[in-house]
Design an enzyme around this catalytic site. Structure first.
Site, PDB file in Angstrom:
ATOM      1  N   GLY A  14       0.843  -1.195   0.000  1.00  0.00           N
ATOM      2  CA  GLY A  14       0.000   0.000   0.000  1.00  0.00           C
ATOM      3  C   GLY A  14       0.872   1.236   0.000  1.00  0.00           C
ATOM      4  O   GLY A  14       2.063   1.172  -0.345  1.00  0.00           O
ATOM      5  N   ARG A 299     -13.833  12.564  14.621  1.00  0.00           N
ATOM      6  CA  ARG A 299     -14.565  11.339  14.324  1.00  0.00           C
ATOM      7  C   ARG A 299     -15.085  10.640  15.576  1.00  0.00           C
ATOM      8  O   ARG A 299     -16.206  10.138  15.591  1.00  0.00           O
ATOM      9  CB  ARG A 299     -13.663  10.390  13.545  1.00  0.00           C
ATOM     10  CG  ARG A 299     -13.363  10.947  12.177  1.00  0.00           C
ATOM     11  CD  ARG A 299     -12.425  10.074  11.411  1.00  0.00           C
ATOM     12  NE  ARG A 299     -12.343  10.583  10.044  1.00  0.00           N
ATOM     13  CZ  ARG A 299     -11.594  10.059   9.099  1.00  0.00           C
ATOM     14  NH1 ARG A 299     -10.835   9.020   9.369  1.00  0.00           N
ATOM     15  NH2 ARG A 299     -11.590  10.572   7.897  1.00  0.00           N
ATOM     16  N   ARG A 399      -7.594   9.444  15.173  1.00  0.00           N
ATOM     17  CA  ARG A 399      -6.936  10.000  13.991  1.00  0.00           C
ATOM     18  C   ARG A 399      -7.807  11.066  13.340  1.00  0.00           C
ATOM     19  O   ARG A 399      -9.015  10.891  13.217  1.00  0.00           O
ATOM     20  CB  ARG A 399      -6.662   8.889  12.979  1.00  0.00           C
ATOM     21  CG  ARG A 399      -6.092   9.422  11.669  1.00  0.00           C
ATOM     22  CD  ARG A 399      -5.632   8.327  10.736  1.00  0.00           C
ATOM     23  NE  ARG A 399      -6.697   7.535  10.152  1.00  0.00           N
ATOM     24  CZ  ARG A 399      -7.534   7.961   9.208  1.00  0.00           C
ATOM     25  NH1 ARG A 399      -7.447   9.195   8.750  1.00  0.00           N
ATOM     26  NH2 ARG A 399      -8.470   7.168   8.736  1.00  0.00           N
ATOM     27  N   SER A 404      -4.249  10.043   7.502  1.00  0.00           N
ATOM     28  CA  SER A 404      -3.750   8.673   7.326  1.00  0.00           C
ATOM     29  C   SER A 404      -2.825   8.581   6.122  1.00  0.00           C
ATOM     30  O   SER A 404      -1.759   7.986   6.195  1.00  0.00           O
ATOM     31  CB  SER A 404      -4.906   7.684   7.184  1.00  0.00           C
ATOM     32  OG  SER A 404      -5.675   7.969   6.045  1.00  0.00           O
TER      33      SER A 404
END
Lengths: 630, 267
Positions: A14, A299, A399, A404
């Site tokens: 990734g 979040r 986060r 990210s």
């Protein structure tokens, strides 16, 4: 291995893995890149909203210092601040590098990169390429690494899954064992250093926003071989996902960043269609409770509020769902700015979110925890490095959106030189010939054979479902100690029942049953780290929330959780946090006064009249669905 | 999106069946003969092909009560952005994650969904195929930007938002292979196909990428090159990302003509 060159194995292709591969190949060394899927299909493609970097192209006075403050404040002061600062300092360069690589970022009239707002900040700090930024960034790195593949610097092993590390007698990592997913062949990869970049463990929760490859299996294998695992209990539950039969599909935070409003009918059981419910009879609960940040609170907070509203039976239709409404924004604007994510909703639900409010509910999304690393991305096992979601640094207890992607690239860019430096100096001795590679290969072969031979009555897919259900019900948004204890008992039961599975597949060619069994075992082990870490931590911080202990307790718990494997149960210890740059303060998104007490640089003083005024004004504008103007 | 027809809410099966049949073309390995097996699972409103396959995998027993092996297929993101779960569903190539059983039954009017592997790539087992040659095609056309280095050299060139948006369309290609499966000219190594041509176009449109356009066009001049396109236009019909593949082929052809002309003048 080339005479003077080094060989470094990277597990995971990734964003973090490819970032590291590119840097190592550029430095002239050789890379073995091991990935369960062709690297272009890695989970990074799912990141939608954007990548953060304080480039300050909008005249807002943004700076890396403010990015640092937002990140550690949003993370509820659980992250070591030095690596966060390094990441925030590097972020603008990272974004510019992607720009040079040809990522089709959205542009301004002048032809510069455009930036949007995201949760937990008041600045336009997020660069984006449509609503598929992760896909675009991953492809850019995939292309660069392909160039190095052609040049013979990178050897890709796609369709291979890592099973274990190869450790010598001094617990130094000398390579790894991986399995070919078609032939089930096992191979020992000798390496001067190994970098883990395997992403998150969302599949432990059954359904999550993660890809089906995100089992955390390889990181769990490292943990079981002695690598320390940090902050496992910090699991981010994204406030807005689309519930599905097979997975929870992410509805990006950018929907709120572009003005999306979260609401439910004020009256319980109101069965009118959303467009028939007048403004005064709608409850915009986030805007009401958090006037400054409104729908763009962090979040963890948005998730708990939505969860709570549904728990009280106020969800739409009495079900676990609330409206995420974009219909007040012109359809053309939505298509341009959010096209890709709105298509996902339309594709899987059917309704057109430009005209019908979306129905969303929180879903497990990201692990802040992961392999413990020092400030140079070194794990506790010499020769083993980690980067990206699989490492525990940067995000603390929660986060921020669009952090990210930048943390993956930062992690890869830091792990690469760190691994090269280590590999240059490591004592090699007789590791090539002393039999440790063969021994580990044999150990793994025996585990596979035992799984294949087993003819028990348990069904591994049903065990996985049970694991997911227990973890989702008890170890996500709201946590109670008695339920956490019961969950660990359940995990012990599942670990026991695992020993009685049958793989149920008489054809071993390309079977998915053997790999899944290996993953399931590793998921069960990691699930204990998450659950017991949560049980031990008697406070509430970021994504970890206990009604029995609703306050953050810095005196006792401003510490990283460190789990080390033992056969009986994970052994926990705690490590103090580096708070050398931003003094910890209470996190409060409801008021306008979230000013930093201490910031690391002159000229970035946040405690000014200007910031508070801006907060109030922007909060108001966001609520009205206007774009922010300076 | 459904703006044109004014239908903002989804059309659904009015009287859904109690169960749905999934007919799967099975193959034990690349060399084995294909065979068919049919499974029956309870109908649920939001089932997609992937969740149907997951249900079958848990307990692989055919409709005739015969115990069999679990079907093998590829899946990852389940959001139609990784491309891995592509297969042929009721005769059409597409991603299985975004193929909703409800829609398939609405379209067919029947009670059975048929799954086959893609036919233009080597089969691995059941619905799983090997598409690695598509990645080799990307090497052939140098689908990347040449960088002097990854160190800090500031931002890239100024680009208008129009060009950025045009490039974005091409940059969404997930190498799923739908275009190649549908292309009558594509089989084996005879034609590189639309995806690689579109990726060459993506980089040829970039101010920095343009500098090395010759290298990219070079990769399209061989026996398997762009001239094999028979203009059937199937590719653009099946592309799940709506990439303007035929435009890429047209514009790249135009670039090749110019390239050939100037190449000749330079000699």
């Amino acid at each position: 291995m080339t005479p003077n060159g080094l060989k470094i194995a990277i597990v995971g292709g990734g964003l973090a893995g490819l970032a590291a591969a590119m840097k190592i190949a550029e430095a002239g060394h050789e890379v073995d890149l091991i990935s369960v899927v062709p690297v272009k299909r890695s989970h990074s493609v799912c990141a939608q909203g954007g990548i953060n970097g304080a480039v300050n192209t909008k005249g807002e006075g943004d700076s890396p210092a403010k990015h640092l403050d937002d990140t550690v404040y949003g993370g509820d002061f659980l992250a070591n601040q030095t690596p966060v600062k390094r990441m925030c300092d590097m972020a603008p360069q990272i974004i510019y590098l992607f720009d040079r690589m040809g990522v089709p970022f959205s542009r301004t009239k002048e032809g510069l990169m455009d930036f949007r707002r995201f949760g937990g900040t008041l600045h336009h700090r997020t660069a984006f390429a449509g609503a598929s930024t992760g896909q675009q960034l991953l492809y850019a790195l995939d292309e660069q690494v392909r160039k190095y593949e052609v040049a013979g610097k990178v050897n890709k092993y796609e369709g291979w899954e890592m099973l274990s590390l190869i450790l010598d007698d001094h617990q130094v990592c000398r390579g790894l064992v991986a399995m070919n997913l078609q032939t089930l062949e096992l191979k020992a990869f000798a390496a001067d250093a190994v970098i883990m970049a395997t992403g998150g463990p969302g599949l432990i929760f059954g359904k999550s926003t993660n890809s089906m490859t995100c089992t955390g299996s390889a990181t769990s294998a490292c943990y079981q071989q002695g690598a320390r695992y940090g902050n496992g209990e910090f699991i981010q539950v994204h406030p807005t996902s689309i519930p599905g039969e097979d997975k929870l599909r992410l509805m990006s935070e950018s929907a709120r960043g572009e003005g999306g409003r979260v609401w439910v009918p004020r009256t319980k059981g109101d069965e009118r269609k959303p467009k028939d419910i007048p403004e005064s009879e709608r409850w915009y609960f986030l805007e009401e409770k958090y006037p400054a940040f409104g729908n763009l609170v962090t979040r963890d907070i948005a998730t708990r509020e939505i969860f709570q509203v549904c728990l009280e039976g106020m969800g739409v239709g009495g079900e676990n769902q609330v409206y995420l409404d974009l219909t007040h924004i012109p359809a053309e604007t939505l298509t341009r700015k959010l096209g890709a994510i709105l298509e996902i909703y339309e594709m899987f639900v059917g309704d057109d979110p430009r005209y019908v409010p979306m129905r969303i509910f929180p879903g497990v999304h990201y692990s802040m925890g992961g392999l413990w690393v020092d400030f140079e991305q070194r794990t506790s096992v010499p020769g083993l490095f980690a980067a990206g979601e699989c490492d525990y640094s940067i995000h603390g207890a929660n986060r921020l959106g669009a952090n990210s992607l930048v943390s993956c690239v930062y992690g890869g860019f830091t792990a690469a030189p760190s691994a090269i430096e280590y590999a240059k100096n490591v004592e090699r001795g007789k590791t090539e010939t002393n039999g440790i590679h063969e021994a580990e290969l044999k150990r793994q072969q025996e585990i596979n054979e035992a799984i294949i031979k087993n003819e028990g009555t348990e069904n591994q897919y049903k065990l996985h479902e049970e694991l997911g259900k227990w973890m989702t019900d008890n170890v996500t948004v709201v946590r109670y100690n008695d339920r956490l204890k019961a969950t660990d008992d359940k995990l012990l039961e599942l670990i026991d029942r695992f020993k009685h599975i049958s793989i149920n597949d008489s054809n071993l060619w390309a079977t998915q049953a053997v790999p899944h069994a290996r993953q399931l075992w590793n998921m069960l082990q990691l699930a204990r780290v998450i659950t017991l870490g949560a049980l031990n931590r008697n406070e509430s911080r970021g994504a970890h929330y206990k009604p029995e202990f609703p306050e953050r307790d810095d005196e006792h718990w401003m510490k990283s959780t460190i789990a080390e494997y033992s056969e009986e149960a994970p052994v926990f210890s705690y490590e103090s946090i580096d708070t050398s740059l931003v003094e910890p303060r209470k996190r409060d998104y409801s008021s306008k006064k979230s000013a930093a007490a201490k910031v690391p640089r002159p000229g970035s003083e946040l405690k000014s009249e200007g910031r508070e005024e801006m907060l109030a004004r922007e909060g108001e504008q966001i609520r009205k669905g206007e774009s922010i103007k300076e | 999106m459904s703006e044109s027809n004014g239908q903002h809410e989804k059309k659904r099966l009015e009287s859904p069946p109690k169960s749905v049949k999934i007919k799967i073309q099975r193959r034990d390995n690349e060399k084995a003969q294909p065979r068919w097996e049919t499974f029956e699972i309870p109908y649920r409103r939001n089932l997609n092909v992937i969740s149907a396959l997951m249900e079958i995998r848990k307990n692989p027993v055919t409709i005739d009560g015969k115990k069999t092996t679990p079907p093998v297929w590829d899946m990852s993101c389940l959001e139609q952005v990784c491309g891995i779960c592509t297969m042929v569903i009721d005769g059409g190539v597409r991603q299985s994650c975004s193929a909703l059983i409800d829609d398939l039954l609405l379209a067919s009017g029947g009670d059975t969904v048929t799954l086959e592997p893609m036919s233009k790539f080597p089969n691995v087992r059941d619905l799983k195929v090997d598409r690695s040659r598509m990645f080799d095609h990307l090497k052939q056309v140098h689908a990347w930007i040449e960088l002097d280095g990854t160190y800090d050299l500031g931002p890239g060139p100024h680009i208008s938002n129009e060009i950025a948006q045009e490039r974005y369309k091409y940059s969404r290609c997930m190498t799923c292979g739908c275009c190649l499966e549908a292309c009558p000219q594509y089989s084996g190594d005879q034609y590189i196909g639309p995806q690689a041509i579109a990726q060459a176009r993506l980089f040829n449109m970039h101010p920095t990428g343009k500098i090395t356009i010759d290298e990219r066009l070079e990769g399209l001049t061989g026996d398997d090159g762009i001239t094999n396109c028979g203009n059937a236009q199937n590719c653009v019909q099946v592309c799940p990302m709506s990439i303007p593949l035929t435009r890429a082929i047209y514009e790249t052809n135009r670039d090749m003509t110019v390239h050939a002309l100037f190449g000749w003048l330079r000699k």
